[in-house]
Design a protein around this motif. Structure first.
Motif, PDB file in Angstrom:
ATOM      1  N   GLU A  41       0.829  -1.208   0.000  1.00 15.20           N
ATOM      2  CA  GLU A  41       0.000   0.000   0.000  1.00 15.20           C
ATOM      3  C   GLU A  41       0.859   1.251   0.000  1.00 15.20           C
ATOM      4  N   LEU A  42       1.921   1.244   0.805  1.00 14.55           N
ATOM      5  CA  LEU A  42       2.818   2.394   0.865  1.00 14.55           C
ATOM      6  C   LEU A  42       3.484   2.637  -0.487  1.00 14.55           C
ATOM      7  N   SER A  43       3.880   1.571  -1.161  1.00 14.15           N
ATOM      8  CA  SER A  43       4.529   1.696  -2.468  1.00 14.15           C
ATOM      9  C   SER A  43       3.608   2.372  -3.473  1.00 14.15           C
ATOM     10  N   LYS A  44       2.345   1.938  -3.476  1.00 14.38           N
ATOM     11  CA  LYS A  44       1.363   2.524  -4.388  1.00 14.38           C
ATOM     12  C   LYS A  44       1.145   3.999  -4.070  1.00 14.38           C
ATOM     13  N   ASP A  45       1.018   4.335  -2.786  1.00 13.88           N
ATOM     14  CA  ASP A  45       0.745   5.716  -2.391  1.00 13.88           C
ATOM     15  C   ASP A  45       1.931   6.636  -2.689  1.00 13.88           C
ATOM     16  N   ILE A  46       3.133   6.135  -2.495  1.00 14.14           N
ATOM     17  CA  ILE A  46       4.320   6.939  -2.799  1.00 14.14           C
ATOM     18  C   ILE A  46       4.389   7.236  -4.298  1.00 14.14           C
ATOM     19  N   PHE A  47       4.046   6.242  -5.103  1.00 16.55           N
ATOM     20  CA  PHE A  47       4.055   6.416  -6.551  1.00 16.55           C
ATOM     21  C   PHE A  47       3.063   7.507  -6.970  1.00 16.55           C
ATOM     22  N   ILE A  48       1.837   7.448  -6.440  1.00 20.53           N
ATOM     23  CA  ILE A  48       0.816   8.442  -6.767  1.00 20.53           C
ATOM     24  C   ILE A  48       1.199   9.813  -6.228  1.00 20.53           C
ATOM     25  N   PHE A  49       1.737   9.858  -5.002  1.00 16.96           N
ATOM     26  CA  PHE A  49       2.128  11.127  -4.396  1.00 16.96           C
ATOM     27  C   PHE A  49       3.211  11.812  -5.231  1.00 16.96           C
ATOM     28  N   SER A  50       4.182  11.050  -5.681  1.00 19.17           N
ATOM     29  CA  SER A  50       5.253  11.606  -6.513  1.00 19.17           C
ATOM     30  C   SER A  50       4.677  12.181  -7.799  1.00 19.17           C
ATOM     31  N   TYR A  51       3.789  11.443  -8.416  1.00 15.53           N
ATOM     32  CA  TYR A  51       3.172  11.879  -9.674  1.00 15.53           C
ATOM     33  C   TYR A  51       2.386  13.179  -9.487  1.00 15.53           C
ATOM     34  N   LEU A  52       1.656  13.278  -8.379  1.00 15.71           N
ATOM     35  CA  LEU A  52       0.812  14.447  -8.141  1.00 15.71           C
ATOM     36  C   LEU A  52       1.594  15.668  -7.674  1.00 15.71           C
ATOM     37  N   CYS A  53       2.752  15.442  -7.083  1.00 22.05           N
ATOM     38  CA  CYS A  53       3.517  16.551  -6.484  1.00 22.05           C
ATOM     39  C   CYS A  53       4.796  16.853  -7.276  1.00 22.05           C
ATOM     40  N   GLY A  54       4.632  17.085  -8.545  1.00 27.92           N
ATOM     41  CA  GLY A  54       5.748  17.568  -9.356  1.00 27.92           C
ATOM     42  C   GLY A  54       6.835  16.556  -9.623  1.00 27.92           C
ATOM     43  N   GLY A  55       6.535  15.262  -9.479  1.00 25.27           N
ATOM     44  CA  GLY A  55       7.554  14.246  -9.740  1.00 25.27           C
ATOM     45  C   GLY A  55       8.638  14.192  -8.677  1.00 25.27           C
ATOM     46  N   ILE A  56       8.310  14.556  -7.445  1.00 26.05           N
ATOM     47  CA  ILE A  56       9.281  14.520  -6.346  1.00 26.05           C
ATOM     48  C   ILE A  56       9.848  13.106  -6.209  1.00 26.05           C
ATOM     49  N   ASN A  57      11.180  12.997  -6.086  1.00 23.88           N
ATOM     50  CA  ASN A  57      11.782  11.658  -6.050  1.00 23.88           C
ATOM     51  C   ASN A  57      11.737  11.044  -4.651  1.00 23.88           C
ATOM     52  N   PHE A  58      12.102   9.777  -4.581  1.00 21.79           N
ATOM     53  CA  PHE A  58      11.909   8.994  -3.351  1.00 21.79           C
ATOM     54  C   PHE A  58      12.714   9.552  -2.178  1.00 21.79           C
ATOM     55  N   THR A  59      13.961   9.948  -2.418  1.00 19.13           N
ATOM     56  CA  THR A  59      14.796  10.480  -1.333  1.00 19.13           C
ATOM     57  C   THR A  59      14.181  11.724  -0.721  1.00 19.13           C
ATOM     58  N   ASP A  60      13.687  12.618  -1.573  1.00 23.30           N
ATOM     59  CA  ASP A  60      13.065  13.846  -1.065  1.00 23.30           C
ATOM     60  C   ASP A  60      11.747  13.556  -0.354  1.00 23.30           C
ATOM     61  N   ILE A  61      11.000  12.561  -0.839  1.00 16.29           N
ATOM     62  CA  ILE A  61       9.761  12.152  -0.154  1.00 16.29           C
ATOM     63  C   ILE A  61      10.093  11.649   1.252  1.00 16.29           C
ATOM     64  N   ALA A  62      11.124  10.828   1.355  1.00 18.28           N
ATOM     65  CA  ALA A  62      11.507  10.233   2.641  1.00 18.28           C
ATOM     66  C   ALA A  62      11.865  11.290   3.678  1.00 18.28           C
ATOM     67  N   ASN A  63      12.423  12.413   3.231  1.00 22.95           N
ATOM     68  CA  ASN A  63      12.889  13.451   4.155  1.00 22.95           C
ATOM     69  C   ASN A  63      11.854  14.524   4.455  1.00 22.95           C
ATOM     70  N   LEU A  64      10.664  14.406   3.897  1.00 23.53           N
ATOM     71  CA  LEU A  64       9.629  15.414   4.142  1.00 23.53           C
ATOM     72  C   LEU A  64       9.117  15.359   5.577  1.00 23.53           C
ATOM     73  N   THR A  65       8.933  16.538   6.178  1.00 27.27           N
ATOM     74  CA  THR A  65       8.315  16.651   7.501  1.00 27.27           C
ATOM     75  C   THR A  65       7.154  17.647   7.388  1.00 27.27           C
ATOM     76  N   HIS A  66       6.423  17.821   8.487  1.00 23.29           N
ATOM     77  CA  HIS A  66       5.300  18.758   8.474  1.00 23.29           C
ATOM     78  C   HIS A  66       5.769  20.194   8.219  1.00 23.29           C
ATOM     79  N   GLU A  67       7.045  20.477   8.499  1.00 23.21           N
ATOM     80  CA  GLU A  67       7.578  21.819   8.252  1.00 23.21           C
ATOM     81  C   GLU A  67       7.663  22.125   6.762  1.00 23.21           C
ATOM     82  N   ASN A  68       7.626  21.086   5.925  1.00 28.23           N
ATOM     83  CA  ASN A  68       7.697  21.297   4.477  1.00 28.23           C
ATOM     84  C   ASN A  68       6.357  21.712   3.879  1.00 28.23           C
TER      85      ASN A  68
END
Length: 434
Positions: free
Chosen positions: A269-296
């Protein structure tokens, strides 16, 4: 050089590279240095060899400088200070010694001709350019250690992989000067990489990293630009064109549907959601997704610094993407997604190791999901990045917004185009994603 000084006085015996030379010395003239090559027994390299060092003595002071080569002690004549007849690389070592001898003799001649005093330091280094020659192994290890201390794990990993490749090719003999890497050496390295069934993109990466290390060594004055081989040996010849990674919008939408459990694989489920999230948010890559916090998240927009380029990214968060964030808000530990744990992954290396490990699992899961959903493509997280730009382009979005750089190995140029537009323009364009 020694006969040049025509002084009919007391004769001294001076050793040059293990060769005894009679020298006339006049106390009124500048005293010449005593030069020899020694096998530095106090330092043993990882391969059991000892470095060969220039030993320069003058005025009661002694200075050493690495020749950039090393030798097993059993092949060195410690009495005569020269390689033994049975030394495998005897001719090569003697050539290095002779070249350095000629260089120093010429420099001493110039000092004496101009009646200039000099020290061991000024003799070993040009007045305008001071060199500290280092072997390929020494320089690579310093680079890797530097990137580790700076927390640049990506760079560290790239140069470590490059060094391991060079080490395997040379069978552990990487304690060579950069000047040893010539056209012939590079040609043999290329043939070896191909014999190991490496892909063209991998070969290109290995050569680009080696060239980068060579350039850094020149800048650090650890080797000479005159020995640089990449002006003639062009690495642009390698075909780095990659197959198309983007998939159609219809295939993207399939990943939004409900899925059935696939075997015993975790993070489906996480894999699917990360894929969709990246697609919807400007193609953000996996490393940058992993480092996101609420401050972002600022005023409903995603603000982050892309680790690969250091570029600041500001992009809107669609409603579907926000729902994905909220879905994992309770299980995430200091981050938006349950990839990193702020209490466990504290150092840059720990974060890099965790991200690398989980990325492999996520990409494996995406392939399983693609097969289940009937998507005939090699789906990875990077496909979401390509698809983001491709779908917008096919929807008629301004070509300046989504550039042709999509086909390159990175999307830095595309991201620069995105940043140059107002938020409203980017938001309007992203309405075409779903």
């Amino acid at each position: 050089l020694l006969n040049y000084m025509r002084i009919p006085t007391k004769k001294l015996l001076t050793r040059f590279q293990g060769v005894h030379v009679n020298q006339d010395v006049n106390r009124k003239n500048i005293m010449n240095a005593c030069i020899s090559v020694v096998c530095y027994k106090s330092k043993t390299l990882s391969n059991g060899e000892n470095p060969l060092m220039l030993q320069v003595s003058k005025g009661g002071k002694r200075k050493y400088q690495s020749l950039g080569i090393s030798i097993l002690p059993r092949y060195w004549d410690f009495i005569r200070n020269k390689p033994k007849p049975n030394c495998p690389n005897r001719e090569y070592i003697q050539k290095i010694i002779l070249d350095k001898q000629r260089e120093l003799q010429q420099r001493m001649l110039e000092f004496n001709t101009e009646q200039k005093e000099y020290t061991t330091t000024t003799l070993l280094n040009n007045e305008n350019t001071k060199f500290e020659l280092k072997t390929v192994s020494e320089f690579y290890h310093e680079l890797i250690e530097k990137y580790m201390h700076e927390g640049k794990c990506g760079n560290r990993l790239i140069y470590k992989s490059s060094f391991n490749s060079l080490n395997a090719f040379s069978k552990g003999k990487v304690d060579i000067p950069f000047s040893n890497i010539d056209i012939s050496w590079l040609t043999k390295y290329e043939k070896w990489l191909r014999s190991q069934n490496n892909k063209e993109t991998t070969i290109s990466l290995m050569f680009r990293t080696l060239r980068s290390a060579y350039n850094k060594a020149i800048k650090a004055k650890c080797t000479r630009v005159s020995d640089y081989p990449f002006n003639e040996y062009k690495i642009t010849k390698f075909n780095t064109t990659t197959s198309k990674r983007a998939i159609a919008k219809t295939d993207i939408l399939k990943f939004k549907t409900e899925i059935q459990p696939v075997g015993k694989q975790q993070y489906i489920e996480l894999s699917k959601d990360i894929f969709i999230f990246s697609y919807l948010c400007g193609g953000i890559n996996f490393t940058d997704i992993a480092n996101l916090t609420h401050e972002n998240i600022q005023s409903g927009r995603l603000h982050y610094i892309r680790q690969k380029t250091g570029k600041q990214i500001k992009i809107g968060i669609p409603q579907e993407a926000m729902q994905i964030i909220e879905k994992y808000s309770k299980m995430s530990k200091g981050y938006l997604f349950p990839i990193l744990d702020s209490k466990v992954h504290k150092t840059a290396q720990q974060k890099q190791n965790r991200i690398h490990k989980l990325l492999g699992k996520v990409n494996k899961n995406l392939k399983l999901l693609a097969a289940q959903l009937g998507v005939k493509a090699n789906v990875t997280t990077y496909v979401a990045r390509h698809s983001f730009a491709s779908v917008l382009k096919k929807s008629g979005v301004n070509i300046a917004l989504i550039s042709e750089a999509l086909g390159h190995s990175d999307l830095a140029t595309t991201q620069i185009y995105l940043d140059s537009f107002d938020n409203e323009q980017v938001d309007d364009a992203m309405k075409n994603l779903l």
